[in-house]
Design an enzyme around this catalytic site. Sequence first.
Site, short mmCIF file in Angstrom:
data_model
loop_
_atom_site.label_atom_id
_atom_site.label_comp_id
_atom_site.label_asym_id
_atom_site.label_seq_id
_atom_site.Cartn_x
_atom_site.Cartn_y
_atom_site.Cartn_z
N HIS A 60 36.89 -4.41 -4.25
CA HIS A 60 37.11 -3.17 -5.00
C HIS A 60 38.24 -2.33 -4.41
O HIS A 60 38.54 -1.26 -4.92
CB HIS A 60 35.84 -2.32 -5.03
CG HIS A 60 34.72 -2.94 -5.81
ND1 HIS A 60 33.82 -3.79 -5.25
CD2 HIS A 60 34.38 -2.83 -7.12
CE1 HIS A 60 32.95 -4.18 -6.17
NE2 HIS A 60 33.27 -3.63 -7.31
N TYR B 180 34.09 -14.49 -6.21
CA TYR B 180 33.98 -13.06 -5.90
C TYR B 180 34.14 -12.81 -4.39
O TYR B 180 33.22 -12.34 -3.72
CB TYR B 180 32.63 -12.56 -6.40
CG TYR B 180 32.59 -11.08 -6.74
CD1 TYR B 180 33.41 -10.55 -7.72
CD2 TYR B 180 31.74 -10.23 -6.07
CE1 TYR B 180 33.38 -9.21 -8.03
CE2 TYR B 180 31.69 -8.88 -6.37
CZ TYR B 180 32.53 -8.38 -7.35
OH TYR B 180 32.49 -7.04 -7.65
N HIS C 176 34.12 -2.36 -18.15
CA HIS C 176 34.35 -3.05 -16.87
C HIS C 176 33.24 -4.09 -16.66
O HIS C 176 33.53 -5.24 -16.31
CB HIS C 176 34.36 -2.02 -15.74
CG HIS C 176 34.46 -2.59 -14.35
ND1 HIS C 176 35.61 -2.51 -13.60
CD2 HIS C 176 33.55 -3.22 -13.58
CE1 HIS C 176 35.41 -3.10 -12.42
NE2 HIS C 176 34.15 -3.53 -12.38
N GLU C 177 32.00 -3.68 -16.88
CA GLU C 177 30.88 -4.60 -16.66
C GLU C 177 30.90 -5.74 -17.69
O GLU C 177 30.67 -6.89 -17.34
CB GLU C 177 29.54 -3.86 -16.69
CG GLU C 177 29.38 -2.80 -15.62
CD GLU C 177 29.67 -3.30 -14.21
OE1 GLU C 177 29.52 -4.50 -13.96
OE2 GLU C 177 30.09 -2.48 -13.38
N ASP D 1 33.59 -6.07 4.69
CA ASP D 1 32.72 -5.39 3.74
C ASP D 1 33.19 -5.65 2.31
O ASP D 1 34.35 -6.02 2.07
CB ASP D 1 32.71 -3.88 4.01
CG ASP D 1 31.92 -3.54 5.27
OD1 ASP D 1 31.09 -4.37 5.69
OD2 ASP D 1 32.12 -2.45 5.82
N GLU E 284 37.85 -8.22 -10.02
CA GLU E 284 37.66 -6.78 -10.16
C GLU E 284 38.79 -6.14 -10.98
O GLU E 284 38.55 -5.27 -11.82
CB GLU E 284 37.60 -6.13 -8.78
CG GLU E 284 36.21 -6.07 -8.20
CD GLU E 284 35.24 -5.41 -9.15
OE1 GLU E 284 35.54 -4.33 -9.68
OE2 GLU E 284 34.18 -5.99 -9.39
N HIS F 225 33.33 -8.40 -16.78
CA HIS F 225 32.90 -9.37 -15.76
C HIS F 225 32.26 -10.58 -16.43
O HIS F 225 32.42 -11.72 -15.98
CB HIS F 225 31.91 -8.72 -14.79
CG HIS F 225 32.56 -7.96 -13.67
ND1 HIS F 225 33.52 -8.52 -12.85
CD2 HIS F 225 32.38 -6.69 -13.22
CE1 HIS F 225 33.90 -7.61 -11.95
NE2 HIS F 225 33.23 -6.50 -12.16
#
Lengths: 352, 102
Positions: A268, A181, A166-167, A262, A190, A170
């Site tokens: 996410h 983002y 996942h990272e 938020d 995401e 990105h």
Amino acid sequence: MAAGIVPPFLLDRIASTDDPRLARAAAAARKTLAMPRPPRPARTRLRLSIDEGALVAEAVPAPDRIISDAQNAELLPGRRVRSEDEPATGDAAVDEAYDGLGATYDFFWDAFARDGIDGAGGSLLATVHFGDDYDNAFWNGERMVFGDGDGEVFVGFTRSLSVIAHELAHGVTEAAGGLEYQGQSGALNESLSDVFGVLAEQHHLGQRADEATWLVGAGIFADAVEGVALRSVSDPGTAYDDDVLGRDPQPGHMRDYVNTQDDNGGVHINSGIPNRAFFLVASALGGFAWERAGLIWYRTLTSGTLSVTADFSAFATATRAAAAAEYGEESEEVAAVRAAWAGVGVEEDDAA
Amino acid sequence: MTQPDQDTAPRLIIVVARSGGLAGLTREWRAEADPEREPRWRELVESCPWDATPPPARGADRFHWRIEVRADAATLHEARLGDTQVSGPWRTLVDEVRSAAA
């Protein structure tokens, strides 16, 4: 060839523009492209396989992994502890990160012939043991960073290949042009990381679409947490339901879209909607999900035409175009993509 | 400037909310200043650069912070910060609120 900060495809696009307002930028891009690049030795390895009874040997690119240890401070990059071809250290987080980056590199190469994050064999940089009881993993624009977790909710973020992938994904999204983002473009950013995260795990395990868990982050919760993972790509909103964490808030349909300030506008949370769309495509097509559904999503991301502020509808249109370009307008792949976006309420299904 | 009468002044409430991160979970900590600690909390609050605009953060999956100071129903200060901006006086304030809420 060494990679610059501006990806080559972007330089190509700027250099070839005939927009008079960008004449100066175009000239600068052409000049940059014409500059000789300092040579970088390409890493390759010999891969052996058996194809219809014949032994096949091929030279394929190899990753260049560098793992650093922040030693529980919030300072980057930390002390370098394992580089490419060096043996295991015995530190679980270091070795999990090293192996996870390798598996993710293999996935991107085998599935899409992509040579690492920048597509040009650049180093894969990661830092582990970041911060004290740090409950997160992130991409900082240059490297992947992993905390150890607090031991009560999270027990370490390198335990899950889908989290590592996942990272890294990105970084791929950023190198491909990026998705802002915030709001829906952030949720797409995401979602792409979740999709490539689960695909990297499925590729590593040799799982077909109907054999996979489709979970992101299985194994990083402490035993006391009532949940199986951070997110479920196949069934958003079902990954956990816990006294402390609350219930997984992800929607799987536009009617349940969450408006919030938020988390950069719920990047996410609302990523559950495009996640579910991808799962529907992969399920409809069957087989290894990275071969057709994954390729369509990858082509969409790397086409060079996706706007950095694309919303779900624009992305849906782009995936249909990518599927049509790859498989033909009347293909089952295009039909599967169209039905999937209708299934999550992003588009109407004209074919229905 | 005269200090507010500690017996009648509204109680200072500081809320720290952390959202985002890979998990996308929101956690909130809340500290209510008792009269004895009120001067210390005011000092911490006033040392933070509430009007400064944080630069946009690079990357993804970073934590995001919302810090709010209230007195009764009135909001005295509010700031939204990226993870890298929570340093110096912000970090001290956040750590003390989390510690007080623990």
